[in-house]
Write a protein that holds these residues in place. Structure first.
Motif, PDB file in Angstrom:
ATOM      1  N   LYS A   1      39.570  41.407  30.211  1.00 36.23           N
ATOM      2  CA  LYS A   1      39.660  41.952  28.752  1.00 36.23           C
ATOM      3  C   LYS A   1      40.748  40.862  27.971  1.00 36.23           C
ATOM      4  CE  LYS A   1      39.079  46.013  26.129  1.00 36.23           C
ATOM      5  NZ  LYS A   1      38.081  45.347  25.219  1.00 36.23           N
ATOM      6  N   LEU A   2      41.708  40.724  28.662  1.00 33.96           N
ATOM      7  CA  LEU A   2      42.813  39.938  28.050  1.00 33.96           C
ATOM      8  C   LEU A   2      42.367  38.408  27.967  1.00 33.96           C
ATOM      9  CD1 LEU A   2      45.890  40.745  27.505  1.00 33.96           C
ATOM     10  CD2 LEU A   2      46.458  39.986  29.797  1.00 33.96           C
ATOM     11  N   GLY A   3      41.551  37.955  28.739  1.00 31.44           N
ATOM     12  CA  GLY A   3      40.938  36.529  28.618  1.00 31.44           C
ATOM     13  C   GLY A   3      41.795  35.778  29.352  1.00 31.44           C
ATOM     14  N   VAL A   4      42.505  36.066  30.275  1.00 33.27           N
ATOM     15  CA  VAL A   4      43.403  35.073  31.405  1.00 33.27           C
ATOM     16  C   VAL A   4      42.551  35.302  32.713  1.00 33.27           C
ATOM     17  CG1 VAL A   4      45.757  35.720  30.351  1.00 33.27           C
ATOM     18  CG2 VAL A   4      44.720  37.193  32.010  1.00 33.27           C
ATOM     19  N   THR A   5      42.875  34.088  33.499  1.00 33.82           N
ATOM     20  CA  THR A   5      42.293  33.679  34.874  1.00 33.82           C
ATOM     21  C   THR A   5      43.194  34.136  35.457  1.00 33.82           C
ATOM     22  OG1 THR A   5      40.961  32.076  33.813  1.00 33.82           O
ATOM     23  CG2 THR A   5      41.070  32.160  36.364  1.00 33.82           C
ATOM     24  N   LEU A   6      42.992  34.921  36.814  1.00 32.94           N
ATOM     25  CA  LEU A   6      43.951  35.368  37.870  1.00 32.94           C
ATOM     26  C   LEU A   6      43.664  34.164  38.923  1.00 32.94           C
ATOM     27  CD1 LEU A   6      43.389  39.183  38.366  1.00 32.94           C
ATOM     28  CD2 LEU A   6      45.042  37.923  37.083  1.00 32.94           C
ATOM     29  N   PRO A   7      44.990  33.697  39.342  1.00 31.85           N
ATOM     30  CA  PRO A   7      45.138  32.400  40.084  1.00 31.85           C
ATOM     31  C   PRO A   7      44.755  32.686  41.736  1.00 31.85           C
ATOM     32  CG  PRO A   7      47.162  33.185  39.915  1.00 31.85           C
ATOM     33  CD  PRO A   7      46.288  34.359  39.203  1.00 31.85           C
ATOM     34  N   ASP A   8      43.063  33.217  41.728  1.00 31.48           N
ATOM     35  CA  ASP A   8      42.891  33.321  43.281  1.00 31.48           C
ATOM     36  C   ASP A   8      41.305  33.019  43.257  1.00 31.48           C
ATOM     37  OD1 ASP A   8      42.022  34.251  45.660  1.00 31.48           O
ATOM     38  OD2 ASP A   8      42.763  36.085  45.246  1.00 31.48           O
ATOM     39  N   PRO A   9      41.040  31.683  43.726  1.00 31.79           N
ATOM     40  CA  PRO A   9      39.655  31.532  43.789  1.00 31.79           C
ATOM     41  C   PRO A   9      38.963  32.337  44.832  1.00 31.79           C
ATOM     42  CG  PRO A   9      40.995  29.975  44.865  1.00 31.79           C
ATOM     43  CD  PRO A   9      41.942  30.813  44.154  1.00 31.79           C
ATOM     44  N   GLU A  10      39.504  32.922  45.519  1.00 32.14           N
ATOM     45  CA  GLU A  10      38.589  33.997  46.275  1.00 32.14           C
ATOM     46  C   GLU A  10      38.433  35.468  45.881  1.00 32.14           C
ATOM     47  OE1 GLU A  10      40.066  34.119  50.563  1.00 32.14           O
ATOM     48  OE2 GLU A  10      41.220  32.017  49.950  1.00 32.14           O
ATOM     49  N   LEU A  11      38.650  35.547  44.563  1.00 31.87           N
ATOM     50  CA  LEU A  11      38.628  36.890  43.995  1.00 31.87           C
ATOM     51  C   LEU A  11      37.322  37.250  43.716  1.00 31.87           C
ATOM     52  CD1 LEU A  11      40.676  38.914  43.146  1.00 31.87           C
ATOM     53  CD2 LEU A  11      40.929  37.918  40.792  1.00 31.87           C
ATOM     54  N   LYS A  12      36.534  37.990  44.285  1.00 33.62           N
ATOM     55  CA  LYS A  12      35.253  38.555  43.770  1.00 33.62           C
ATOM     56  C   LYS A  12      34.709  39.984  44.104  1.00 33.62           C
ATOM     57  CE  LYS A  12      31.984  36.538  46.966  1.00 33.62           C
ATOM     58  NZ  LYS A  12      33.008  35.758  48.037  1.00 33.62           N
ATOM     59  N   TRP A  13      33.878  40.273  43.389  1.00 29.66           N
ATOM     60  CA  TRP A  13      33.567  41.938  43.636  1.00 29.66           C
ATOM     61  C   TRP A  13      32.744  41.945  45.019  1.00 29.66           C
ATOM     62  CZ3 TRP A  13      34.704  46.280  42.667  1.00 29.66           C
ATOM     63  CH2 TRP A  13      33.785  47.470  42.974  1.00 29.66           C
ATOM     64  N   ASN A  14      32.958  42.834  45.582  1.00 32.69           N
ATOM     65  CA  ASN A  14      32.161  42.966  46.811  1.00 32.69           C
ATOM     66  C   ASN A  14      31.442  44.357  46.717  1.00 32.69           C
ATOM     67  OD1 ASN A  14      31.380  43.910  49.427  1.00 32.69           O
ATOM     68  ND2 ASN A  14      33.179  42.554  50.536  1.00 32.69           N
ATOM     69  N   ALA A  15      30.229  44.250  46.356  1.00 33.21           N
ATOM     70  CA  ALA A  15      29.298  45.504  46.209  1.00 33.21           C
ATOM     71  C   ALA A  15      29.093  46.320  47.344  1.00 33.21           C
ATOM     72  CB  ALA A  15      27.629  44.731  45.644  1.00 33.21           C
ATOM     73  N   GLU A  16      29.180  45.650  48.493  1.00 30.80           N
ATOM     74  CA  GLU A  16      29.071  46.711  49.748  1.00 30.80           C
ATOM     75  C   GLU A  16      30.395  47.353  49.900  1.00 30.80           C
ATOM     76  OE1 GLU A  16      28.519  45.408  54.196  1.00 30.80           O
ATOM     77  OE2 GLU A  16      27.361  44.426  52.779  1.00 30.80           O
ATOM     78  N   ARG A  17      31.499  46.860  49.905  1.00 27.79           N
ATOM     79  CA  ARG A  17      32.889  47.563  49.741  1.00 27.79           C
ATOM     80  C   ARG A  17      32.981  48.360  48.534  1.00 27.79           C
ATOM     81  NH1 ARG A  17      37.872  45.859  50.903  1.00 27.79           N
ATOM     82  NH2 ARG A  17      37.887  44.033  49.274  1.00 27.79           N
ATOM     83  N   GLU A  18      32.519  48.071  47.598  1.00 26.82           N
ATOM     84  CA  GLU A  18      32.872  48.309  46.193  1.00 26.82           C
ATOM     85  C   GLU A  18      34.357  48.298  45.683  1.00 26.82           C
ATOM     86  OE1 GLU A  18      31.281  52.547  45.391  1.00 26.82           O
ATOM     87  OE2 GLU A  18      29.175  51.676  45.407  1.00 26.82           O
ATOM     88  N   HIS A  19      34.781  47.082  46.235  1.00 29.76           N
ATOM     89  CA  HIS A  19      36.209  46.678  45.832  1.00 29.76           C
ATOM     90  C   HIS A  19      36.284  45.161  45.455  1.00 29.76           C
ATOM     91  CE1 HIS A  19      38.348  50.348  46.816  1.00 29.76           C
ATOM     92  NE2 HIS A  19      37.671  50.349  47.963  1.00 29.76           N
ATOM     93  N   TYR A  20      37.182  44.502  44.967  1.00 33.02           N
ATOM     94  CA  TYR A  20      37.366  42.978  44.885  1.00 33.02           C
ATOM     95  C   TYR A  20      37.794  42.655  46.200  1.00 33.02           C
ATOM     96  CZ  TYR A  20      36.319  43.249  39.798  1.00 33.02           C
ATOM     97  OH  TYR A  20      35.656  43.359  38.776  1.00 33.02           O
ATOM     98  N   ASP A  21      37.280  41.558  46.720  1.00 37.03           N
ATOM     99  CA  ASP A  21      37.758  40.859  47.747  1.00 37.03           C
ATOM    100  C   ASP A  21      38.847  39.813  47.067  1.00 37.03           C
ATOM    101  OD1 ASP A  21      36.283  41.667  49.743  1.00 37.03           O
ATOM    102  OD2 ASP A  21      34.709  40.133  49.521  1.00 37.03           O
ATOM    103  N   PHE A  22      39.911  39.618  47.998  1.00 29.39           N
ATOM    104  CA  PHE A  22      40.741  38.644  47.029  1.00 29.39           C
ATOM    105  C   PHE A  22      41.655  37.780  48.454  1.00 29.39           C
ATOM    106  CE2 PHE A  22      44.682  41.222  48.405  1.00 29.39           C
ATOM    107  CZ  PHE A  22      44.095  42.581  48.309  1.00 29.39           C
TER     108      PHE A  22
END
Ligand code: FAQ
Length: 309
Positions: free
Chosen positions: A236-257
């Motif tokens: 929403k803010l329009g910034v990038t979090l500095p973690d290339p591994e950050l992505k939604w994991n639909a199975e866990r229903e959490h973000y991987d990081f």
């Protein structure tokens, strides 16, 4: 003794509070003193990174907000020292421990604040992480700590919002301002994840503190909650979090990081962060400069007692 221990364990199991006059195992008392003192020291040392911007805030409005926030942090430190004193230690002893390096404070306050965007990012991420960690502590098993946390959390929510609102304003500003925000996020993201402590497998205190219901969630559980909460806010803010591994994991229903740099956390905790020496030295100087106030208050109290007697 067995009866006392049984009563203590039953109270904790029923999710009722242990109060200062109740019997408690020595380990429980020591753990609380360690955690609450560390928490109090963090609030007091935590006034410094943002406090450095009070005289340089860009407008009267920002200055008034920042002053109020830093004063709240002093107040939080004082409630927490008062809660620690109910366990039979003295605040002056705790301050000595802090300036002698015998007690810890949060690693996060050993990072510098070179830009005004850092004030916003501390509010958003550092207070955000503090809220994640502290809302469950409103249900911690020790009464005075749990009660202190209720007011602290209300004030931290205001701190978090003022930070996010400041960043929103900067993101609507010039390209240079947007770059300042992104640079600040790049510097604070990983240290914010480290605020939750080492990974569960490497956290010597978690199991015992969970059994005593001092801690209500593990370090990794809270870290995950913080990541899940922060990703949509960053979008929403329009910034990038500095973690290339950050992505939604639909199975866990959490973000991987990705994995924080645990060697860095160890280094900073053991005194070798960018600002450790400066933070402790500043605190020592403030304590020494304030000696006359403590002496005057004691002399005044003694005089009043003499008059009353
Ligand atoms: N920094 O076995 P664990 C704020 C130490 S928020 C430094 O996992 P535990 C608000 C830990 O003490 C910040 N040391 O330990 C604000 C232990 O040391 P010891 C303060 C750390 O206790 C915002 C050792 O490593 N919040 O101030 C850190 O079960 C903006 C092994 O770790 C609190 O203190 C670290 N990041 O879990 C103010 C919350 N992590 O004594 C101004 C209450 C770990 O065994 C501006 N505390 N250590 O040698 C807690 O929830 C817990 O104490 C944890 C650590 C989660 C911090």
């Amino acid at each position: 003794m067995d009866e006392l221990l049984e009563h203590f364990e039953r109270t904790v199991e029923r999710d009722q509070r242990i109060e200062p006059r109740d019997w408690m195992p020595e380990g429980y008392r020591k753990t609380l003193i360690r955690q609450i003192a560390q928490h109090a020291h963090s609030e007091i040392i935590g006034m410094q990174p943002e406090g450095a911007w009070i005289t340089r805030a860009p407008s009267l409005r920002r200055k008034a907000i920042l002053l109020a926030k830093v004063q709240d942090e002093a107040g939080h430190g004082l409630y927490l020292y008062a809660a620690t004193e109910t366990l039979g230690v003295d605040r002056s002893e705790l301050t000595e421990n802090l300036i002698e390096g015998k007690q810890k404070y949060s690693s996060i306050f050993n990072y510098p604040t070179p830009s005004f965007a850092d004030v916003g990012v501390i509010g958003w991420l550092v207070d955000g992480a503090a809220i994640c960690n502290q809302v469950p502590l409103c249900r911690t098993s020790y009464g005075p700590y749990a009660r202190a946390m209720i007011r602290v959390c209300k004030e931290e929510s205001f701190h978090q919002r003022q930070g996010y609102e400041l960043l929103m304003t900067m993101m609507r500003g010039s390209k240079a301002q947007r770059e300042m925000v992104q640079d600040s996020v790049n510097r604070w993201w990983w240290p914010s994840l480290m605020m939750f402590g080492p990974p569960d497998g490497d956290s010597p205190n978690t199991a015992r503190s969970m059994a005593w219901r001092i801690k209500r969630h593990t370090n990794d559980e809270l870290r995950q909650k913080f990541v899940d909460m922060s990703v949509p806010q960053a979008e929403k803010l329009g910034v990038t979090l500095p973690d290339p591994e950050l992505k939604w994991n639909a199975e866990r229903e959490h973000y991987d990081f990705g994995e924080p740099d645990w060697a860095e956390l160890k280094r900073v905790i053991s005194g070798d962060g960018a600002c450790n020496a400066e933070r402790v030295e500043h605190r020592r100087r403030a304590h020494e400069d304030g000696a006359w106030v403590r002496e005057a208050a004691l002399a005044h109290a003694a005089k009043k007692k003499g008059v009353a007697a």
